[in-house]
Each structure stands twice: as structure tokens, then as C-alpha cells.
Design a protein around this motif. Sequence first.
Motif, PDB file in Angstrom:
ATOM      1  N   PHE A  17     -61.913 -34.013 108.045  1.00 38.58           N
ATOM      2  CA  PHE A  17     -61.576 -34.991 109.080  1.00 38.58           C
ATOM      3  C   PHE A  17     -60.154 -35.514 108.909  1.00 38.58           C
ATOM      4  O   PHE A  17     -59.399 -35.632 109.881  1.00 38.58           O
ATOM      5  N   TYR A  18     -59.768 -35.812 107.687  1.00 39.30           N
ATOM      6  CA  TYR A  18     -58.437 -36.375 107.450  1.00 39.30           C
ATOM      7  C   TYR A  18     -57.334 -35.348 107.724  1.00 39.30           C
ATOM      8  O   TYR A  18     -56.244 -35.709 108.190  1.00 39.30           O
ATOM      9  N   VAL A  19     -57.585 -34.081 107.423  1.00 38.97           N
ATOM     10  CA  VAL A  19     -56.608 -33.041 107.739  1.00 38.97           C
ATOM     11  C   VAL A  19     -56.415 -32.942 109.248  1.00 38.97           C
ATOM     12  O   VAL A  19     -55.275 -32.860 109.747  1.00 38.97           O
ATOM     13  N   MET A  20     -57.525 -32.979 109.997  1.00 35.55           N
ATOM     14  CA  MET A  20     -57.434 -32.930 111.452  1.00 35.55           C
ATOM     15  C   MET A  20     -56.718 -34.164 111.996  1.00 35.55           C
ATOM     16  O   MET A  20     -55.904 -34.069 112.928  1.00 35.55           O
ATOM     17  N   ALA A  21     -56.999 -35.330 111.421  1.00 31.26           N
ATOM     18  CA  ALA A  21     -56.339 -36.562 111.859  1.00 31.26           C
ATOM     19  C   ALA A  21     -54.842 -36.502 111.570  1.00 31.26           C
ATOM     20  O   ALA A  21     -54.022 -36.953 112.385  1.00 31.26           O
ATOM     21  N   PHE A  22     -54.473 -35.955 110.412  1.00 28.38           N
ATOM     22  CA  PHE A  22     -53.051 -35.841 110.053  1.00 28.38           C
ATOM     23  C   PHE A  22     -52.323 -34.910 111.014  1.00 28.38           C
ATOM     24  O   PHE A  22     -51.208 -35.204 111.465  1.00 28.38           O
ATOM     25  N   ILE A  23     -52.948 -33.777 111.344  1.00 31.90           N
ATOM     26  CA  ILE A  23     -52.336 -32.830 112.284  1.00 31.90           C
ATOM     27  C   ILE A  23     -52.157 -33.475 113.655  1.00 31.90           C
ATOM     28  O   ILE A  23     -51.112 -33.339 114.304  1.00 31.90           O
ATOM     29  N   LEU A  24     -53.180 -34.217 114.099  1.00 34.28           N
ATOM     30  CA  LEU A  24     -53.104 -34.885 115.388  1.00 34.28           C
ATOM     31  C   LEU A  24     -51.994 -35.930 115.402  1.00 34.28           C
ATOM     32  O   LEU A  24     -51.230 -36.034 116.368  1.00 34.28           O
ATOM     33  N   ILE A  54     -57.413 -46.398 112.500  1.00 37.47           N
ATOM     34  CA  ILE A  54     -58.691 -47.110 112.611  1.00 37.47           C
ATOM     35  C   ILE A  54     -59.861 -46.137 112.526  1.00 37.47           C
ATOM     36  O   ILE A  54     -60.871 -46.409 111.872  1.00 37.47           O
ATOM     37  N   SER A  55     -59.717 -44.974 113.192  1.00 38.23           N
ATOM     38  CA  SER A  55     -60.779 -43.955 113.149  1.00 38.23           C
ATOM     39  C   SER A  55     -60.994 -43.462 111.716  1.00 38.23           C
ATOM     40  O   SER A  55     -62.139 -43.272 111.285  1.00 38.23           O
ATOM     41  N   CYS A  56     -59.918 -43.282 110.974  1.00 39.01           N
ATOM     42  CA  CYS A  56     -60.035 -42.821 109.579  1.00 39.01           C
ATOM     43  C   CYS A  56     -60.764 -43.845 108.718  1.00 39.01           C
ATOM     44  O   CYS A  56     -61.590 -43.494 107.868  1.00 39.01           O
ATOM     45  N   ILE A  57     -60.477 -45.121 108.949  1.00 34.54           N
ATOM     46  CA  ILE A  57     -61.137 -46.183 108.180  1.00 34.54           C
ATOM     47  C   ILE A  57     -62.637 -46.229 108.501  1.00 34.54           C
ATOM     48  O   ILE A  57     -63.479 -46.334 107.593  1.00 34.54           O
ATOM     49  N   LEU A  58     -62.966 -46.132 109.794  1.00 34.55           N
ATOM     50  CA  LEU A  58     -64.378 -46.165 110.191  1.00 34.55           C
ATOM     51  C   LEU A  58     -65.149 -44.995 109.594  1.00 34.55           C
ATOM     52  O   LEU A  58     -66.266 -45.158 109.094  1.00 34.55           O
ATOM     53  N   VAL A  59     -64.549 -43.809 109.658  1.00 35.89           N
ATOM     54  CA  VAL A  59     -65.224 -42.620 109.125  1.00 35.89           C
ATOM     55  C   VAL A  59     -65.403 -42.729 107.611  1.00 35.89           C
ATOM     56  O   VAL A  59     -66.427 -42.312 107.061  1.00 35.89           O
ATOM     57  N   PHE A  60     -64.424 -43.300 106.919  1.00 37.82           N
ATOM     58  CA  PHE A  60     -64.510 -43.421 105.460  1.00 37.82           C
ATOM     59  C   PHE A  60     -65.692 -44.299 105.042  1.00 37.82           C
ATOM     60  O   PHE A  60     -66.446 -43.957 104.130  1.00 37.82           O
ATOM     61  N   PHE A  61     -65.868 -45.425 105.715  1.00 38.70           N
ATOM     62  CA  PHE A  61     -66.918 -46.365 105.318  1.00 38.70           C
ATOM     63  C   PHE A  61     -68.291 -46.008 105.880  1.00 38.70           C
ATOM     64  O   PHE A  61     -69.310 -46.339 105.278  1.00 38.70           O
ATOM     65  N   ASP A  64     -71.800 -41.289 106.537  1.00 37.78           N
ATOM     66  CA  ASP A  64     -73.206 -40.868 106.589  1.00 37.78           C
ATOM     67  C   ASP A  64     -73.912 -41.404 107.833  1.00 37.78           C
ATOM     68  O   ASP A  64     -74.679 -40.690 108.488  1.00 37.78           O
ATOM     69  N   ARG A  65     -73.658 -42.658 108.172  1.00 39.62           N
ATOM     70  CA  ARG A  65     -74.331 -43.264 109.329  1.00 39.62           C
ATOM     71  C   ARG A  65     -73.879 -42.627 110.639  1.00 39.62           C
ATOM     72  O   ARG A  65     -74.684 -42.462 111.556  1.00 39.62           O
ATOM     73  N   LEU A  66     -72.613 -42.265 110.725  1.00 38.72           N
ATOM     74  CA  LEU A  66     -72.085 -41.694 111.960  1.00 38.72           C
ATOM     75  C   LEU A  66     -72.626 -40.300 112.236  1.00 38.72           C
ATOM     76  O   LEU A  66     -72.652 -39.858 113.384  1.00 38.72           O
ATOM     77  N   VAL A 312     -63.910 -41.624 120.535  1.00 35.63           N
ATOM     78  CA  VAL A 312     -64.381 -41.580 119.141  1.00 35.63           C
ATOM     79  C   VAL A 312     -64.636 -42.983 118.621  1.00 35.63           C
ATOM     80  O   VAL A 312     -65.651 -43.259 117.961  1.00 35.63           O
ATOM     81  N   GLY A 313     -63.724 -43.908 118.925  1.00 32.07           N
ATOM     82  CA  GLY A 313     -63.894 -45.292 118.492  1.00 32.07           C
ATOM     83  C   GLY A 313     -65.127 -45.933 119.090  1.00 32.07           C
ATOM     84  O   GLY A 313     -65.912 -46.594 118.391  1.00 32.07           O
ATOM     85  N   VAL A 314     -65.322 -45.743 120.408  1.00 29.85           N
ATOM     86  CA  VAL A 314     -66.480 -46.324 121.088  1.00 29.85           C
ATOM     87  C   VAL A 314     -67.771 -45.704 120.572  1.00 29.85           C
ATOM     88  O   VAL A 314     -68.787 -46.402 120.383  1.00 29.85           O
ATOM     89  N   PHE A 315     -67.754 -44.392 120.322  1.00 29.80           N
ATOM     90  CA  PHE A 315     -68.958 -43.723 119.807  1.00 29.80           C
ATOM     91  C   PHE A 315     -69.323 -44.250 118.426  1.00 29.80           C
ATOM     92  O   PHE A 315     -70.509 -44.466 118.126  1.00 29.80           O
ATOM     93  N   CYS A 316     -68.319 -44.455 117.588  1.00 34.29           N
ATOM     94  CA  CYS A 316     -68.580 -44.980 116.235  1.00 34.29           C
ATOM     95  C   CYS A 316     -69.198 -46.369 116.318  1.00 34.29           C
ATOM     96  O   CYS A 316     -70.206 -46.658 115.654  1.00 34.29           O
ATOM     97  N   VAL A 317     -68.618 -47.232 117.142  1.00 37.18           N
ATOM     98  CA  VAL A 317     -69.130 -48.595 117.288  1.00 37.18           C
ATOM     99  C   VAL A 317     -70.521 -48.585 117.903  1.00 37.18           C
ATOM    100  O   VAL A 317     -71.444 -49.277 117.437  1.00 37.18           O
ATOM    101  N   GLY A 318     -70.713 -47.775 118.971  1.00 40.01           N
ATOM    102  CA  GLY A 318     -72.011 -47.704 119.633  1.00 40.01           C
ATOM    103  C   GLY A 318     -73.101 -47.183 118.719  1.00 40.01           C
ATOM    104  O   GLY A 318     -74.230 -47.688 118.719  1.00 40.01           O
ATOM    105  N   THR A 319     -72.771 -46.168 117.916  1.00 37.81           N
ATOM    106  CA  THR A 319     -73.736 -45.615 116.964  1.00 37.81           C
ATOM    107  C   THR A 319     -74.162 -46.648 115.932  1.00 37.81           C
ATOM    108  O   THR A 319     -75.353 -46.789 115.616  1.00 37.81           O
ATOM    109  N   LEU A 320     -73.196 -47.394 115.412  1.00 36.92           N
ATOM    110  CA  LEU A 320     -73.503 -48.397 114.397  1.00 36.92           C
ATOM    111  C   LEU A 320     -74.366 -49.521 114.966  1.00 36.92           C
ATOM    112  O   LEU A 320     -75.308 -49.991 114.317  1.00 36.92           O
ATOM    113  N   ILE A 321     -74.053 -49.951 116.181  1.00 38.92           N
ATOM    114  CA  ILE A 321     -74.857 -51.004 116.826  1.00 38.92           C
ATOM    115  C   ILE A 321     -76.283 -50.513 117.050  1.00 38.92           C
ATOM    116  O   ILE A 321     -77.256 -51.234 116.793  1.00 38.92           O
TER     117      ILE A 321
END
Length: 333
Positions: A17-24, A54-61, A64-66, A312-321
Motif C-alpha cells: 500500500f505504501y509503495v502505491m501511495a508513494f508512486i501516486l 491521511i489515507s496512509c495513517i488510517l490504513v496503518f492503524f 485489519d478492520r478495513l 478511499v477516505g469515505v470508505f475507511c470511515v464508513g467501514t469503521l462506523i
Amino acid sequence: MIQGLRKLPKRVGLGIFYVMAFILALLLIMHTNQLADPHTEMLKKICGCILIGISCILVFFWYDRLLVLPVELFHSRKLIKRLSLNDFKKRYAGSYMGIVWALAQPVVTVAMYYIVFDRIFQSRAQSVSGGIEVPYVLFLTAGLVPWFFFTEALTNGTTSLLEYNYLVKKVLFKISILPIIKIIAAMFIHVFFICVLLVIACVYGYYPNVYWIQLIYYVGCEFILVLSISYATCAIVVFFRDLLQIINIGLQLFQWFTPILWNINIVPDKYKWIIKLNPMAYIVEGYRNAIYGDTWFFEHFYSSTYFWLFVVGVFCVGTLIFKRSKPHFADVL
């Protein structure tokens, strides 16, 4: 693929994920538009990098839940298909014409707009990029098609847990598939509505070309967008029923903030970025570009990047809720 990602060690998954984020992020920084305002370009790059961070931080923490929700949907794909068809059919069960009513609605809607705007008011054509003028009926229909799907899918997805409350109370049933069932059921009408749009385009002289293939991409974009939002709203509405009324009012206001009835070109260039913060503006303009704009989605690099980062941000937040509220659904319903 999703199941394989689930089995990967967390370290490997995060690394990919981080490699893809860095390329983007690198592509975002290196991309330049010589015709754009330099200050606006710099603002877009800063906002894009912030969203990536922000996406990298959410994915790090919450790595597993996502992954839990996508894996559940993948395992239940056959059940989702069957229940979606049943949900669509039961809407018109008991009526003599049945499914015909679902197909008649878009035809009547388009016919009404044609009579009002083309014949009665004789609305002038709308200018698009390149100085091309498009008949207002085609311009309007291309904006209404994705908007109608968005409103119906979001409303149905929000009420999915309330409507299927008897399934929510079953311990062994995976209730995470309920929102996507309602959205797929709404997709059937949307596909027919797209066919009507293509017929209208042909009537006005815009015949099939390779750019029409992009409609598949934009349909997928809108589907994932509304699904991401629905996971948050369907969970919240269980505890706060007034949310549905707020959404209905918000959609009415939101429609005027989306370039459906009006052309985005009337907005001064220095303020267009505000309109483009609306993810539905990306979808609506995408439908129009696919039908008569003769431009590919990847030509709008910043808009596409922002849209997917937003989703991606909305999906992460929606999934957690959704996952956090899931244990309490049966008690409230």
C-alpha cells in the motif's frame, strides 16, 4: 485477490500500500498543467499529498478492520446477486405491469424534459470544452442519469438495515451485504436509464464511439462512492432516525451545488475548484465527457486522483462506523 490480500502478513500488505501511495504522490507532484494557474496547481498538489498522508495513517492503524468488510462481500457474492434480484422484483410484485413500471419511469422523465425545455421553452444549446454546443436536453439528461441513481441508491442503502431488520437480528447472517443489495437493485434501473441516454445521444447526432466505454468506469466510480457513504449512513440511521430526513433535504440542496441543471463553465476559473470538491461533479462531468466530450478520464489527472482519494477516505470511515456499531444493531431494532 481480496482473499489473498487478507492472507498476506500485515507488514507485506502495508508495504504494498505504501509503495502505491508513494508512486501516486510522486505522479501528483510531477504532473504539470502549463495552462493552469500556478497557485491553483500548487494548492491541488498540497491537498492531494495531505489526503494521501491521511489515507496512509488510517490504513496503518486500522489495516485489519478495513479488510474485514471487502472479504465478507467477496465471500457472499452469490448471495448478494440472488438477493439483489429478489429485492428489485419485489418492488413491483402484485402490479399487473410489474417490471415495466421501472422501465417506464426514465422514459417518461426524459419525455417530460424534452417537451418542457426543447419544445416549450426552446432552451439554447450548452457550450462545452472546445466551443462545441450540445442540445440542452442531451446536456440535462447526461447530468440527471447519474444523479437519479445516486439519490435512489443512497436513500435505499441508508434504509437497508431498517427494511431488513428481521435479518439483522439473525446471528449467522452477514448484515454487511444489505447496503450493497439495495444499491445493486437500484443499478438495474440505472442501466436502462443509460440506454435511454445513449438513444437520445444518437437522435441528436452523437453516435457510438470508443469514448462511450468510459461509462463503465464512471458507473463503477459512482457505485463505490454511494456504497462507501451508505455504510456510514445505514449504521447511523439505526440510532438516529432523523438522519433520513436530513439526507432527503440535503440531497435537494446538494443537487444545486452539482452541475446538473447548469454548466460548470459559467463558474469563474478561480472558483471552479470549489465545485470540483463535490465528488458528484466528477461523475456528472464524466458522463458528459464520455457521451460527447471526446476526452478520457485519465486526462483529468487531478480530478481523478482527488475523487479516488476521497472515496478511499469515505470508505475507511464508513467501514469503521459500521463495524463499531454492528454489535448494537439487534438491540436497537
